[in-house]
Design an enzyme around this catalytic site. Sequence first.
Site, PDB file in Angstrom:
ATOM      1  N   GLU A   1      91.279  52.589  23.910  1.00 32.55           N
ATOM      2  CA  GLU A   1      91.217  52.768  22.453  1.00 32.55           C
ATOM      3  C   GLU A   1      92.365  53.625  21.964  1.00 32.55           C
ATOM      4  O   GLU A   1      93.042  54.306  22.748  1.00 32.55           O
ATOM      5  CB  GLU A   1      89.861  53.334  22.013  1.00 32.55           C
TER       6      GLU A   1
ATOM      7  N   ARG B   1      70.617  60.472  27.141  1.00 31.96           N
ATOM      8  CA  ARG B   1      70.058  61.421  28.105  1.00 31.96           C
ATOM      9  C   ARG B   1      70.026  62.796  27.476  1.00 31.96           C
ATOM     10  O   ARG B   1      70.519  63.011  26.377  1.00 31.96           O
ATOM     11  CB  ARG B   1      70.950  61.479  29.340  1.00 31.96           C
TER      12      ARG B   1
ATOM     13  N   LYS C   1      79.511  51.263  26.804  1.00 28.52           N
ATOM     14  CA  LYS C   1      80.215  51.729  25.603  1.00 28.52           C
ATOM     15  C   LYS C   1      80.818  50.579  24.809  1.00 28.52           C
ATOM     16  O   LYS C   1      80.929  50.638  23.584  1.00 28.52           O
ATOM     17  CB  LYS C   1      81.313  52.711  25.992  1.00 28.52           C
TER      18      LYS C   1
END
Lengths: 498, 175
Positions: free
Chosen positions: A200, A292, A116
Amino acid sequence: MFSKILIANRGEITTRIARTCREMGIATVAVYSEADRSSPHLYAADEAVCVGPAQASESYLNVESILAAARQTGVDAIHPGYGFLSENATFARAVADAGLTFIGPAPDALSAVGNKIVARRTVAQLGVPVIPALEDLATDPETVREQVVALGYPLLIKAAAGGGGKGMRIVREEAELVEALSAAQREAEAAFAEGTVYVERFLERPHHVEVQILGDTAGNIVHLGERECSIQRRYQKIVEETPSPAVSESLRQEMTGAALTVARAAGYDNAGTVEFILDNDGKFYFLEVNARLQVEHPITEWITGLDLVREQIRIAAGEALGFQQDGIRRNGHALECRLYAEDAAHGFLPSPGHVLAWQAPQGPGVRVDSGVESQTEVPIYYDPMIAKISTWGADREQARRRMAGALRQTAILGLTTNVPFLIELMDHPAFAAGDTHTGFLSEHFPNWQPGEQPHMLAAALAASLHRGPYRNGDGQTALPSQDSSTPWQQLGGWRLGS
Amino acid sequence: MKTLLYVAGEELALEYNQHGESDDLYELVWNGQPQQPAHVVAVRDGTITFLVDGHPLHAHVVRAGDRSLISIEGRTYEFNHTPPKHDQVRQRGTRGGFEPEIRSPMPGKILAVKVVEGEAVEDGQTLVLLEAMKMENALTAEGNARVATIHVADGDLVELGQVLVELEPIESRQP
């Protein structure tokens, strides 16, 4: 085209993938752990191989064991499903090195989007907005405490290798930081064998909106519209729908365009999902790419008429997409509810155990993807999701009413599940109005307790009149223990030949 | 016929008697209050169908040991057929007060025991980390206490309600 596919997963998704393979004339191999001998996914396939003990790290996450099963059964491709090894580039390369096809994106694209932190940087360079974050955390908690001051609280800790809410923690004040960090690292390590986390800024009450993409190996890439996945607990989705009530047509153009930009830049092929956070001013931020098949893919299948697993297999076999963006029609509205073995009245605590009875709903516009049946075990070792119910309607209200009806038809006995909670969720005026955001449950269902028990008397009468099947505490069939007098019990000490 | 059923320790009394004129019609008395009669139209292996005032109700029923589990219209009802044992009653009764026994809230695996026997712990301090279905759960002390006995070790599999740690209260000391 492939002649035999191994499905490196368990539960409902293995069954779902096996169904499409059967339709395509492709043989299937299921794998299972020692804890999953009673799981219906085992007999959904043409062959089944035990790949190890209950712990996922020794079975469903065990690359050597899964590759050995693939060699033993002579498959030519592996479908990883979702979770487990599905976004593991090392596994994808190992599959390729074994001379087999990994049904998913190319390993390089997986690496590019799978981490990520790397994905955030790449996407930011493309001009797609990202949420302010701190990516390089120090190992020493005291230093991290200083590092995050600039970002400000509340914060969200996320696993770099993450998905499914594992390794995620919201931190509202500094005092919670250190413990939350180590818990997130441990959870990430256990779930993904990769404990790296980042931090974050946490946005309040946003929408979680994601765009389904599909690309072939020749570089053709399309989107299949968005899904709204804001109804979450512990950062795990429980209700999804498409289209999103929060996305206008012009916003849809922007978001799907951004998703395609991200996918093209990553050289992405096969099915994938670009996730965004949408704030209340209509501004969206890139969150991550899920490289996915998503849990919630059935709702996209409902409104597009496509079979995403079939498309995945065709793409992995090197076939071209066969349609272009303007050939994709989206029709009506679809909703999905995830059925979890958990206690919604007690902090959504997991409730594994033995399924004594299971009755799935049916009817027009109702689809059930289930990982359980009567007399199956829901082990403590894996995710508590046991089934998905999805409904289609010409509009949102019809889909919602169908879902409310389908949930009332559902019977699961032996485990505590979230079905009663989902019924109240579907009936809630704010949900009916489409006012979904990630704070929905804490706002409308804080400390939820099952309120209505409308059929207490009928239930008591049923308990009193019921004769069999009797189960003992382990769910095994047992003779009636009381208020019954069959000749078999009256025989008492009588023995043959005595 | 009269049955006693138990929900969360509370006793419920149901009288059900077949009505003379029709063998599937039951007159019902629920905790001493007469109720609308019910037609029991079908009793099958695992399901029962009723008609109450012409409205059908379909119940899925399973008997598991002492418990009956019933699902009607997506909601689950659970009854015990025998009175709760003494310690279960006590457990409910002490809610909110000092709880000396730290029990597992779910079946799972002990990730880590964070205390040792004899250790003094503070209100809110983590005693045991428990994992089930990939979710970590920290069990904490409610109130200041001393760890009397630890019944589990790292890696143990535990059942719902199993006693993991026993605490003894620490009397608040004079300054």
